[in-house]
Scaffold this motif. Structure first.
Motif, short mmCIF file in Angstrom:
data_model
loop_
_atom_site.label_atom_id
_atom_site.label_comp_id
_atom_site.label_asym_id
_atom_site.label_seq_id
_atom_site.Cartn_x
_atom_site.Cartn_y
_atom_site.Cartn_z
N SER A 186 0.89 -1.17 -0.12
CA SER A 186 0.00 0.12 -0.13
C SER A 186 0.93 1.29 0.05
CB SER A 186 -1.13 -0.18 1.33
OG SER A 186 -1.80 -0.94 1.17
N THR A 189 0.67 7.90 -1.53
CA THR A 189 0.19 8.44 -2.70
C THR A 189 0.10 7.66 -3.90
OG1 THR A 189 2.07 9.47 -3.52
CG2 THR A 189 0.94 10.55 -1.87
N ALA A 190 -0.82 7.67 -4.82
CA ALA A 190 -1.07 7.15 -6.22
C ALA A 190 0.29 7.54 -6.92
CB ALA A 190 -2.12 7.48 -7.01
N SER A 208 -3.82 2.86 -4.93
CA SER A 208 -2.77 2.93 -4.23
C SER A 208 -2.20 1.65 -3.66
CB SER A 208 -2.96 3.80 -3.11
OG SER A 208 -3.06 5.15 -3.52
N TRP A 229 5.78 3.44 1.20
CA TRP A 229 4.79 2.23 1.16
C TRP A 229 5.03 1.34 2.39
CZ3 TRP A 229 7.76 -2.16 1.34
CH2 TRP A 229 8.89 -2.21 0.62
#
Length: 445
Positions: A186, A189-190, A208, A229
């Motif tokens: 995860s 941010t994208a 994401s 992440w």
């Protein structure tokens, strides 16, 4: 499917195999037995290579335990003691699924049999069964390659899944055990995900969420040091992803460890209070927050008894459960869980839901989820909760809602909750149940 990299270096041998036996026995003895065994001082005293080999061997064996036991049962006229069965299992997992030469798999298993009085008289039987499987494989009749889905998991669990979801679904769920799981990440941010997708050899599963095909220590992967992440199964990320933008929202994460959902909530803009009753698990959340660069209000407290009168826009309850949905990465849960555990945990979930409801502000949401595949810990809990709490209603989700947040459309049930099954996604996913429950804007209690 190719065999995972479990090749044996020259300096790894009998100690690693003995340790693997200890891990397997601990995993079957009780829930959390495997985790306790890998933290045991005797296991930690092994070399890094021995620990790695033993752990890989034990997890592979647990992943294929039902199939291996079926092969053993067909070759025994009379069942020997448990120690002999464990050695046969150890030999067969090496023959069938590891990069260990056949002669080494057989010879080391026979040598292990020579160590104790309980197994020494059976070394001829062990040698004969292992070599018989090798002969069958050479003749094109390999009993280890084509799994029978009904034999992969304990029969009582397979029958439960068959009743709950149908035989085809139960078979699909069981066969996921034969796949080595990838690692899901995860992102904060994208854009961070898009920037690192190639370096992580990743496939986007949600805006994401990335599935990486890399293996090895995640601390060496691109982006880890940046803190952009964290490791989190795609299913586990879905409850928070469904909530969208949480800017200016207050959230309490009642059973927060290991902290993935807490990080997601913060990334979505929420102000977060996170609870866990374990000091060690809470420390892990704190370490993850520090690496990612986020802050949350942390409390070491029991979710049911937390003495705090605040009301929250969103209450997230990822409740303690049997965790049968996590068997892809933790196959030991299949063999340590007992039917009585499910009933006992369902009672805990009942109490936690009632306590959580009191913390929801007018017009707020209670998100209930578990990583269990058992209906008593999911669907049944929500139906009973709605009967007890007339001021709550189910927020019904649609296939379009699921698709927008990376969840398989098949996971959306007619009732409006999500039931994510392990085989609904290519490459697998954890089994999860998710329900969103909204409180009336004008009523309390």
């Amino acid at each position: 499917m190719s065999k995972p990299d479990t090749s044996e270096s020259p300096d790894i041998g009998m100690k690693a195999r003995i340790a693997a036996l200890d891990l397997i026995r601990a995993a079957q003895a009780k829930r959390s037995g495997f985790d306790e065994a890998v933290a045991n001082p005797a296991f930690l005293a092994l070399s890094e290579g021995e620990r790695s080999f033993a752990r890989a061997m034990a997890l592979l064996l647990l992943r294929r335990l039902g199939q291996i036991d079926h092969v053993i049962d067909k070759r025994l006229k009379k069942e020997p003691n448990d120690e002999v069965i464990d050695l046969l299992r150890l030999g067969l997992v090496q023959i069938g699924y590891m990069n260990v030469p056949d002669f080494a798999a057989v010879s080391t298993t026979v040598k292990l049999a020579e160590r104790t009085n309980a197994t020494r008289p059976y070394k001829g039987l062990i040698n004969a069964i292992l070599r018989g499987v090798l002969r069958d494989r050479a003749a094109g009749r390999d009993p280890l390659t084509k799994p029978d889905a009904t034999k992969l998991v304990p029969d009582w669990l397979f029958q439960r899944w068959k009743i709950a979801y149908g035989e085809d679904e139960a078979r699909g769920m069981a066969l996921v055990l034969t796949e080595e799981p990838a690692t899901d990440l995860s992102f904060k941010t994208a854009p961070d995900m898009a920037r690192l997708q190639e370096a992580l050899q990743g496939e986007a599963l949600a805006p994401s969420v990335l599935r990486s095909s890399l293996r090895g220590d995640v601390r060496d992967w691109a982006g880890y040091g940046e803190g952009v992440w964290w490791v989190q199964d795609a299913s586990a990320s879905t409850p928070v992803n469904l909530l969208g933008d949480l800017t200016d929202k207050t959230v309490i994460d009642l059973c927060a460890a290991p902290g993935g959902k807490t990080l997601q909530l913060l990334a979505a803009g929420a102000t977060v209070v996170a609870l866990d009753r374990s000091k060690n698990r809470l420390k892990r959340i704190d370490e993850n927050l520090a690496r990612i660069g986020y802050q949350a209000e942390l409390h070491m407290a029991d979710a049911e008894g937390f003495d705090d009168s605040r009301k929250f826009d969103i209450v997230l309850l990822d409740a303690p459960c049997s965790a049968t949905g996590t068997y892809r990465r933790q196959p030991d849960v299949l063999w340590a869980t007992r039917p009585a555990d499910i009933a006992k945990l369902a009672d805990v979930q009942h109490r936690l839901l009632d306590s959580a409801a009191d913390r929801v502000a007018n017009g707020g949401e209670l998100v209930y989820c578990t990583c269990s595949l058992e209906r008593e810990e999911g669907e049944t809990q929500v139906l009973a909760f709605l009967r007890r709490h007339k001021d709550f209603e189910l927020v019904k989700m649609t296939p379009e809602d699921a698709a927008a947040h990376g969840a398989p459309a098949a996971s959306v049930r007619p009732e409006g909750w999500l039931r994510l099954l392990p085989h609904q996604r290519s490459g697998g996913q954890d089994g999860f149940f998710i329900a969103r429950l909204k409180r009336s804007p004008s009523r309390q209690g």
